[in-house]
Design a protein around this motif. Sequence first.
Motif, short mmCIF file in Angstrom:
data_model
loop_
_atom_site.label_atom_id
_atom_site.label_comp_id
_atom_site.label_asym_id
_atom_site.label_seq_id
_atom_site.Cartn_x
_atom_site.Cartn_y
_atom_site.Cartn_z
N MET A 48 -1.04 0.62 -2.75
CA MET A 48 -1.61 0.99 -1.45
C MET A 48 -2.68 2.06 -1.62
O MET A 48 -3.74 2.00 -0.98
CB MET A 48 -0.50 1.50 -0.53
CG MET A 48 0.52 0.46 -0.11
SD MET A 48 -0.03 -0.60 1.25
CE MET A 48 0.02 0.54 2.61
N HIS A 49 -2.42 3.01 -2.51
CA HIS A 49 -3.38 4.09 -2.74
C HIS A 49 -4.64 3.56 -3.41
O HIS A 49 -5.77 3.95 -3.04
CB HIS A 49 -2.74 5.18 -3.60
CG HIS A 49 -3.69 6.30 -3.92
ND1 HIS A 49 -4.10 7.23 -2.99
CD2 HIS A 49 -4.35 6.62 -5.09
CE1 HIS A 49 -4.94 8.07 -3.55
NE2 HIS A 49 -5.12 7.73 -4.82
N ARG A 50 -4.47 2.66 -4.39
CA ARG A 50 -5.63 2.12 -5.10
C ARG A 50 -6.53 1.32 -4.18
O ARG A 50 -7.76 1.35 -4.30
CB ARG A 50 -5.16 1.23 -6.26
CG ARG A 50 -6.30 0.70 -7.13
CD ARG A 50 -5.77 -0.14 -8.26
NE ARG A 50 -5.04 -1.29 -7.77
CZ ARG A 50 -5.63 -2.42 -7.39
NH1 ARG A 50 -6.96 -2.54 -7.40
NH2 ARG A 50 -4.92 -3.44 -6.96
N LEU A 51 -5.94 0.60 -3.22
CA LEU A 51 -6.72 -0.21 -2.29
C LEU A 51 -7.17 0.57 -1.06
O LEU A 51 -7.89 0.03 -0.22
CB LEU A 51 -5.90 -1.43 -1.85
CG LEU A 51 -5.55 -2.44 -2.96
CD1 LEU A 51 -4.60 -3.50 -2.44
CD2 LEU A 51 -6.82 -3.09 -3.51
N GLY A 52 -6.75 1.82 -0.95
CA GLY A 52 -7.16 2.64 0.18
C GLY A 52 -6.40 2.34 1.45
O GLY A 52 -6.82 2.77 2.54
N LEU A 53 -5.28 1.63 1.35
CA LEU A 53 -4.52 1.26 2.54
C LEU A 53 -3.62 2.38 3.05
O LEU A 53 -3.00 2.23 4.11
CB LEU A 53 -3.68 0.01 2.24
CG LEU A 53 -4.47 -1.28 1.93
CD1 LEU A 53 -3.51 -2.41 1.59
CD2 LEU A 53 -5.35 -1.66 3.11
N ASP A 54 -3.54 3.47 2.27
CA ASP A 54 -2.74 4.60 2.70
C ASP A 54 -3.57 5.60 3.52
O ASP A 54 -3.04 6.58 4.04
CB ASP A 54 -2.12 5.31 1.50
CG ASP A 54 -3.16 5.78 0.50
OD1 ASP A 54 -4.31 5.29 0.57
OD2 ASP A 54 -2.84 6.63 -0.36
N LYS A 55 -4.87 5.33 3.65
CA LYS A 55 -5.74 6.20 4.44
C LYS A 55 -5.56 5.92 5.93
O LYS A 55 -5.13 4.82 6.31
CB LYS A 55 -7.20 5.99 4.06
CG LYS A 55 -7.55 6.33 2.62
CD LYS A 55 -9.03 6.07 2.37
CE LYS A 55 -9.43 6.40 0.94
NZ LYS A 55 -10.87 6.13 0.69
N PRO A 56 -5.89 6.88 6.77
CA PRO A 56 -5.88 6.61 8.23
C PRO A 56 -6.81 5.44 8.55
O PRO A 56 -7.82 5.21 7.86
CB PRO A 56 -6.39 7.92 8.84
CG PRO A 56 -6.07 8.96 7.82
CD PRO A 56 -6.21 8.28 6.48
N LEU A 57 -6.48 4.70 9.60
CA LEU A 57 -7.24 3.49 9.94
C LEU A 57 -8.71 3.78 10.19
O LEU A 57 -9.58 2.99 9.83
CB LEU A 57 -6.63 2.82 11.18
CG LEU A 57 -5.24 2.20 10.98
CD1 LEU A 57 -4.77 1.54 12.27
CD2 LEU A 57 -5.27 1.17 9.86
N ILE A 58 -9.01 4.93 10.78
CA ILE A 58 -10.40 5.26 11.09
C ILE A 58 -11.22 5.41 9.80
O ILE A 58 -12.38 5.02 9.72
CB ILE A 58 -10.49 6.54 11.96
CG1 ILE A 58 -11.91 6.74 12.46
CG2 ILE A 58 -9.98 7.74 11.19
CD1 ILE A 58 -12.36 5.70 13.44
N TYR A 59 -10.57 5.95 8.74
CA TYR A 59 -11.24 6.09 7.45
C TYR A 59 -11.43 4.72 6.80
O TYR A 59 -12.47 4.44 6.20
CB TYR A 59 -10.46 7.01 6.53
CG TYR A 59 -10.56 8.47 6.90
CD1 TYR A 59 -11.68 9.22 6.55
CD2 TYR A 59 -9.56 9.10 7.61
CE1 TYR A 59 -11.79 10.56 6.89
CE2 TYR A 59 -9.65 10.44 7.97
CZ TYR A 59 -10.77 11.17 7.60
OH TYR A 59 -10.88 12.49 7.95
#
Length: 350
Positions: free
Chosen positions: A69-80
Motif C-alpha cells: 500500500m505504501h509503495r503504490l501510494g494507497l496509504d496517502k489521504p485521498l486528496i493527495y
Amino acid sequence: MNQSFNASLGVDGVGRLLRYIVVRGLLIIPTILILYTLVFILLRVIPGNPILSALGTHYVPPEILEEKMHRLGLDKPLIYQYFDYLWNILHGDFGESMVIEGRSISRDLAYRIPATVELTIAGFTVSVLLGVATGALAAVKRGSKTDYAMRIYGIVAYTLFIPWLGSLLILLFSVYLGWLPSGGRLDPSISLDRITGIYTLDALLTGNMEAFINAVKHLILPSLTLGIVLSGPYTRLVRSNLSDILQADFIRAYRARGLAERKVLWYALKNAMIPVVTYMGLQFAILLGGAVLTETTFSWPGLGSYLFEKIQYRDYSAIEGTIMVFAFIVGIVSLIVDVIYALIDPRIRY
C-alpha cells in the motif's frame, strides 16, 4: 449563407473561427477533469482492495499489505492520491500497473490504442455503408414492404446486444462454416513488422499481403458486429431526410426536365447526407463505448478489453488512465465536429 461563408474567409472571420476553436478546445479540459473525478471517487467508494484483487486472495500478512500500500501510494489521504496522479498525467506519466509490478501503463496504452482505432474505423465504415444503403432503399421504396422491412431493421439493429450478436456470428462463421477466425488480430504463425500498430496498414506499408489478408479476416467479424448495431440510427436518419427531399420542389423540377432517375436520386442523396455527416462525429463516442463490448467478445487487444481486464483487478491507475484517454479522444473528435459545424454555418461562431 454563401455570402456569410465568403465573408468568414476574411481576417475578421478567421479570427472569430480561431477563437471559437480555442474556446471549444479549452472546454475539453474541464470535461476530462470531471470524468476523472467521478472515476476516482467511484473506484474508492466501491468495496474492495486492488492489492487483494491482484493477488487473488482475501488474506495477506498485514506487514506485506502495508508495504505494498505504501509503495503504490494507497496509504496517502485521498486528496493527495487525487492530485498526485493528476500531476503525473500532466507530465505524460500514467504510472505503473498495480497488478503487474513495474508494468508501464503508458506503454500498454500506446500498444492498445492502434487496435481500437483500427476496429473503430472499420466498424464506423460498416455502420455508415449499411445505414445509408438501407435508409436510401427504404426512402426510395417508401410505403412498400421493403420500406417496412428496412425500418424494422433500423429499430432492431440498434437494440441488439453486442456480445450476443458477436457470439452468434462466431458460432455461424467460425464454428459451423470455419470461414473466419473467432478472435484476435493476427494468427500466431504470421509475422508482421509493427510500424503504426494498425495491422492492415502495417501490412500494406511493408508489402506483406499474407499478413494483410489475415488481418482483414480477423477484422471482419468484430467490425461487422459493431457496424450492424450502430447502423440503425443511420437507417432511420437517411430514410427520414431522403423521403422529405424526394418530395421537394427542386426534385420535381429535375424530373420535369427529363433528368435520369439515377441522377435525381444521386442529387437527392447528396442533400440528405448533410445531417448524416454531422451525426457521424457524434457517433464516434458511441463507437468507443461499443468497442469495449466488441473487444471483449472477440478477444481484440484494444483499449476496451484492456479497460475490462483492469476493472476486474481494480487497477486504479490503469482504469483512470484509460478513461482519460477515452475522454481525450472523444473530446478531440467532438472539437473537429464543432469546427465542421462552424464552417458549414458561420452563425455558430458568434
